[in-house]
Each structure stands twice: as structure tokens, then as C-alpha cells.
Design a protein around this motif. Structure first.
Motif, PDB file in Angstrom:
ATOM      1  N   GLY A  19      15.023  76.923  53.553  1.00 43.38           N
ATOM      2  CA  GLY A  19      14.769  78.148  54.294  1.00 43.38           C
ATOM      3  C   GLY A  19      13.810  79.085  53.591  1.00 43.38           C
ATOM      4  N   MET A  20      13.879  79.203  52.280  1.00 38.19           N
ATOM      5  CA  MET A  20      13.021  80.115  51.526  1.00 38.19           C
ATOM      6  C   MET A  20      11.572  79.648  51.550  1.00 38.19           C
ATOM      7  SD  MET A  20      13.072  82.860  49.960  1.00 38.19           S
ATOM      8  CE  MET A  20      12.319  83.842  48.716  1.00 38.19           C
ATOM      9  N   THR A  21      11.354  78.370  51.395  1.00 38.58           N
ATOM     10  CA  THR A  21       9.977  77.866  51.401  1.00 38.58           C
ATOM     11  C   THR A  21       9.360  77.981  52.792  1.00 38.58           C
ATOM     12  OG1 THR A  21      10.764  75.616  51.752  1.00 38.58           O
ATOM     13  CG2 THR A  21      10.347  76.293  49.475  1.00 38.58           C
ATOM     14  N   SER A  22      10.136  77.801  53.829  1.00 44.46           N
ATOM     15  CA  SER A  22       9.585  77.935  55.174  1.00 44.46           C
ATOM     16  C   SER A  22       9.230  79.391  55.469  1.00 44.46           C
ATOM     17  CB  SER A  22      10.551  77.387  56.216  1.00 44.46           C
ATOM     18  OG  SER A  22      11.717  78.185  56.262  1.00 44.46           O
ATOM     19  N   THR A  23       9.994  80.327  54.924  1.00 43.17           N
ATOM     20  CA  THR A  23       9.682  81.745  55.106  1.00 43.17           C
ATOM     21  C   THR A  23       8.381  82.086  54.393  1.00 43.17           C
ATOM     22  OG1 THR A  23      12.035  82.264  55.210  1.00 43.17           O
ATOM     23  CG2 THR A  23      10.536  84.085  54.789  1.00 43.17           C
ATOM     24  N   LEU A  24       8.206  81.621  53.181  1.00 45.58           N
ATOM     25  CA  LEU A  24       6.976  81.876  52.434  1.00 45.58           C
ATOM     26  C   LEU A  24       5.777  81.222  53.115  1.00 45.58           C
ATOM     27  CD1 LEU A  24       8.177  81.507  48.730  1.00 45.58           C
ATOM     28  CD2 LEU A  24       7.624  83.598  49.966  1.00 45.58           C
ATOM     29  N   THR A  25       5.974  80.035  53.621  1.00 41.55           N
ATOM     30  CA  THR A  25       4.894  79.325  54.298  1.00 41.55           C
ATOM     31  C   THR A  25       4.479  80.058  55.569  1.00 41.55           C
ATOM     32  OG1 THR A  25       5.787  77.251  53.445  1.00 41.55           O
ATOM     33  CG2 THR A  25       4.191  77.104  55.236  1.00 41.55           C
ATOM     34  N   SER A  26       5.434  80.617  56.281  1.00 40.58           N
ATOM     35  CA  SER A  26       5.093  81.340  57.509  1.00 40.58           C
ATOM     36  C   SER A  26       4.441  82.688  57.198  1.00 40.58           C
ATOM     37  CB  SER A  26       6.333  81.532  58.377  1.00 40.58           C
ATOM     38  OG  SER A  26       7.254  82.386  57.721  1.00 40.58           O
TER      39      SER A  26
END
Length: 110
Positions: A19-26
Motif C-alpha cells: 500500500g505504501m509503495t502504491s501511494t508513493l507511485t501515484s
């Protein structure tokens, strides 16, 4: 009768940890757009404002100037906020320092 029952499914455990990496990627495109905006628009505008402020602060008697109203003349008096510009022989007007948009080279007015 025609509607079947719907059951909620839980997400797999592996997707929850990413979840954290997807937030940063978005958020990355938004951050990149802000950086590009800063270097293409904000920074050059601040530089132009700084140069204009330095030009206005450096005005001295005898400088030939052009104003934002299209008047061209020679500075004959200075004040903290205002300056007196001689447009023609004997015609002196008082205007704000901020009205000056360009200092002309010496000898432009003859």
C-alpha cells in the motif's frame, strides 16, 4: 429469487503490504509536475521581478527612462516612492518609480 447473494471478499495479504509503495507511485506524477512548473514558470518570474526591483532601486538623476505608459524622458528628481521625469524642455511630470519599465542607454534622447 433472481438476485444472488453477494459476499465481500478480503484482499490478499500481499496486496495490503504494498500500500505504501502504491501511494508513493501515484503521487510521483504530481510531484514531478510541480517541479517542472517551478523551474519553467515560478523561478524565471521571480528572477525577472528581482531584476526589475534592482533596476528601479538603481535609478539616478540623468537616467533616460521609458515608462509603462509609453512616455520617454530624463529623470530630474528622485524621491523614495516618486520620481520627476522631464519629457520635453520645461515639461516635468511626477510618477511612481514602479512605472519605469526600462532604463535607456545614454544619448537616446536628443
Amino acid at each position: 429469487m433472481f438476485i444472488s447473494s453477494a459476499f465481500a471478499q478480503t484482499a490478499p495479504a500481499a496486496a495490503a503490504s504494498g500500500g505504501m509503495t502504491s501511494t508513493l507511485t501515484s503521487m510521483l506524477p504530481l510531484v514531478l509536475m510541480f517541479v517542472v512548473l517551478y523551474f519553467l514558470m515560478i523561478r524565471p518570474q521571480m528572477k525577472r521581478q528581482k531584476e526589475a526591483r534592482a533596476m528601479i532601486d538603481a535609478l539616478a538623476k540623468g537616467d533616460e527612462v521609458a515608462t509603462n505608459g509609453g512616455l520617454v524622458g530624463r529623470v530630474v528628481g528622485l524621491d523614495e516612492q516618486f520620481l520627476q521625469v522631464e519629457l520635453a524642455q520645461g515639461v516635468v511630470v511626477q510618477m511612481q518609480r514602479g512605472a519605469v519599465v526600462q532604463v535607456l542607454p545614454k544619448g537616446t534622447l536628443k
